[in-house]
Design an enzyme around this catalytic site. Structure first.
Site, PDB file in Angstrom:
ATOM      1  N   TYR A   1     -15.348  -1.979   8.601  1.00  0.00           N
ATOM      2  CA  TYR A   1     -13.955  -1.561   8.823  1.00  0.00           C
ATOM      3  C   TYR A   1     -13.526  -1.938  10.245  1.00  0.00           C
ATOM      4  O   TYR A   1     -12.463  -2.533  10.458  1.00  0.00           O
ATOM      5  CB  TYR A   1     -13.868  -0.051   8.617  1.00  0.00           C
TER       6      TYR A   1
ATOM      7  N   GLY B   1       0.838  -1.205   0.000  1.00  0.00           N
ATOM      8  CA  GLY B   1       0.000   0.000   0.000  1.00  0.00           C
ATOM      9  C   GLY B   1       0.868   1.248   0.000  1.00  0.00           C
ATOM     10  O   GLY B   1       0.528   2.262   0.610  1.00  0.00           O
TER      11      GLY B   1
ATOM     12  N   GLY C   1      -0.570   4.786  -0.909  1.00  0.00           N
ATOM     13  CA  GLY C   1      -1.701   5.321  -0.151  1.00  0.00           C
ATOM     14  C   GLY C   1      -1.301   6.479   0.753  1.00  0.00           C
ATOM     15  O   GLY C   1      -0.147   6.944   0.721  1.00  0.00           O
ATOM     16  N   GLN C   2      -2.245   6.916   1.568  1.00  0.00           N
ATOM     17  CA  GLN C   2      -2.004   8.110   2.402  1.00  0.00           C
ATOM     18  C   GLN C   2      -0.810   7.904   3.329  1.00  0.00           C
ATOM     19  O   GLN C   2       0.049   8.783   3.453  1.00  0.00           O
ATOM     20  CB  GLN C   2      -3.254   8.446   3.237  1.00  0.00           C
TER      21      GLN C   2
ATOM     22  N   ILE D   1      -0.669  -1.916  -6.049  1.00  0.00           N
ATOM     23  CA  ILE D   1      -1.559  -2.702  -6.903  1.00  0.00           C
ATOM     24  C   ILE D   1      -1.722  -1.961  -8.230  1.00  0.00           C
ATOM     25  O   ILE D   1      -1.625  -0.727  -8.276  1.00  0.00           O
ATOM     26  CB  ILE D   1      -2.949  -2.950  -6.260  1.00  0.00           C
TER      27      ILE D   1
ATOM     28  N   LYS E   1     -10.777  -4.583  11.740  1.00  0.00           N
ATOM     29  CA  LYS E   1      -9.647  -4.096  12.549  1.00  0.00           C
ATOM     30  C   LYS E   1      -9.543  -4.870  13.868  1.00  0.00           C
ATOM     31  O   LYS E   1      -8.441  -5.204  14.304  1.00  0.00           O
ATOM     32  CB  LYS E   1      -9.759  -2.588  12.788  1.00  0.00           C
TER      33      LYS E   1
HETATM   34  N1  SER Z   1      -9.241   7.351   9.239  1.00  0.00           N
HETATM   35  C1  SER Z   1      -9.921   6.090   9.272  1.00  0.00           C
HETATM   36  C2  SER Z   1     -11.277   6.184   8.712  1.00  0.00           C
HETATM   37  O1  SER Z   1     -11.881   7.192   8.841  1.00  0.00           O
HETATM   38  C3  SER Z   1     -10.005   5.580  10.676  1.00  0.00           C
HETATM   39  O2  SER Z   1      -8.925   4.786  10.965  1.00  0.00           O
HETATM   40  O3  SER Z   1     -11.759   5.238   8.177  1.00  0.00           O
END
Ligand code: SER
Length: 317
Positions: free
Chosen positions: A143, A8, A11-12, A35, A147
């Site tokens: 999400y 990744g 990414g950010q 990717i 996690k």
């Molecule tokens: N910054 C993330 C989100 O907003 C949280 O870990 O999904």
């Protein structure tokens, strides 16, 4: 930590972490995993090797680990919270099946693994103020579910197989290099872009909604320091609360207006993001990270705001 694979890397977090590791770890090889469709460009591409590293392709991961004698993997592949609500099966596939592939490679080849967790691993029953290190989690977003499962699976591989897994629960991360993609905390990044461009900002999060936030340099420091910490001091592994600042939208906008008085904001609350934000902690207690590996953030809201505006003016104007 000498030969590192960052999955990744465009990414950010990855785009900045890859460059920091290349700059700061002497004699290291840091492979930028990506990717197709999210290829590294510019300095990221030119400053070191890059490989396609889709977490769902276990063989490709094993080949990269062998080819570069990788000893540490930063696994930053994830769909953020709002996108994961739209694509829950894809989020599960990337976050869970992908993690399993990484942990299996790590077990076979003796690789250390960092996979971030998040404020998103908490839920409505979690104590919201001073959220303890060890407390009720039970998130209701996909999400968050992935996690919590990431934390448990990473600890499982540590206890059962001795895989050196470590992790932090990141707050919302604010940065100017690469935009986040579809998180609940993204508003706190996007408003800086609107402020610099002189555009009205449409805020999807209601006033009064507190969430933990952090400036990217502190987040990167945490990711590097934890992987370099003395393992004998770690009582926890997956995953450490880390905190630096907590604010709600009005406080952020007031701070930005100290430097950009003309900032215009309108609220258009997104029910999906708002429900997620409301279920997350207001502010986490990070004393375990401070005690076990010396975590200490540097940036205040004011310092972050000045730095964000400076760099975004350079980038956008
Ligand atoms: N910054 C993330 C989100 O907003 C949280 O870990 O999904």
């Amino acid at each position: 930590m000498t030969n590192v694979l960052v999955i990744g890397s465009t990414g950010q977090i990855g785009s900045e972490l890859t460059m920091k590791l290349r700059r700061e770890i002497p004699g290291s090889t840091v492979v930028a995993g990506y990717i197709p469709g999210a290829e590294p460009k510019g300095e990221l591409l030119e400053s070191g090797p890059a490989e396609i590293a889709d977490v769902r392709d276990a063989k490709a991961l094993a080949d990269i680990v062998s080819k570069y004698k990788i000893d540490t993997i930063y696994n930053l592949a994830a769909l953020l919270s709002a996108v994961a609500e739209r694509k829950p099966l894809l989020a599960w596939d990337i976050q869970m099946n992908g993690l399993l592939n990484i942990l299996e490679v790590a077990r076979e080849k003796g690789v250390a693994v960092f996979t971030p967790s998040s404020i998103g691993s908490f839920g409505p029953e979690t104590p919201h103020q001073g959220t303890p290190q060890d407390t009720i989690q039970r998130p209701r977003s996909m999400y968050g579910v992935t996690k919590v499962a990431t934390e448990l699976l990473s600890d499982y591989y540590f206890h059962k197989y001795g895989v050196d897994t470590r992790s932090v629960r990141f707050p919302g991360l604010i940065s100017y290099t690469t935009l986040p993609g579809g998180g609940t905390t993204d508003y706190a990044v996007e408003v800086y872009y609107s402020a610099v461009k002189g555009e009205e900002f449409v805020c999807p999060i209601a006033p009064g909604t507190f969430m933990d936030m952090m400036y990217m340099p502190d987040a990167l420091k945490a990711a590097v320091d934890l992987m370099q910490a003395d393992p004998s001091r770690l009582k926890h592994r997956n995953s450490f609360n880390i905190a630096s600042m907590s604010f709600e939208p009005e406080q952020l906008f007031a701070k930005i207006r100290e430097y950009v008085p003309g900032l215009r904001v309108r609220y258009e609350v997104d029910p999906v993001r708002q429900a997620i934000a409301t279920s997350w902690p207001d502010s986490m207690d990070d004393s375990c990270a401070r005690e076990e590996w010396g975590w200490k953030p540097s940036y205040t809201l004011d310092q972050m705001t000045q730095d964000m505006l400076l760099h975004l003016r350079e980038k956008l104007l």
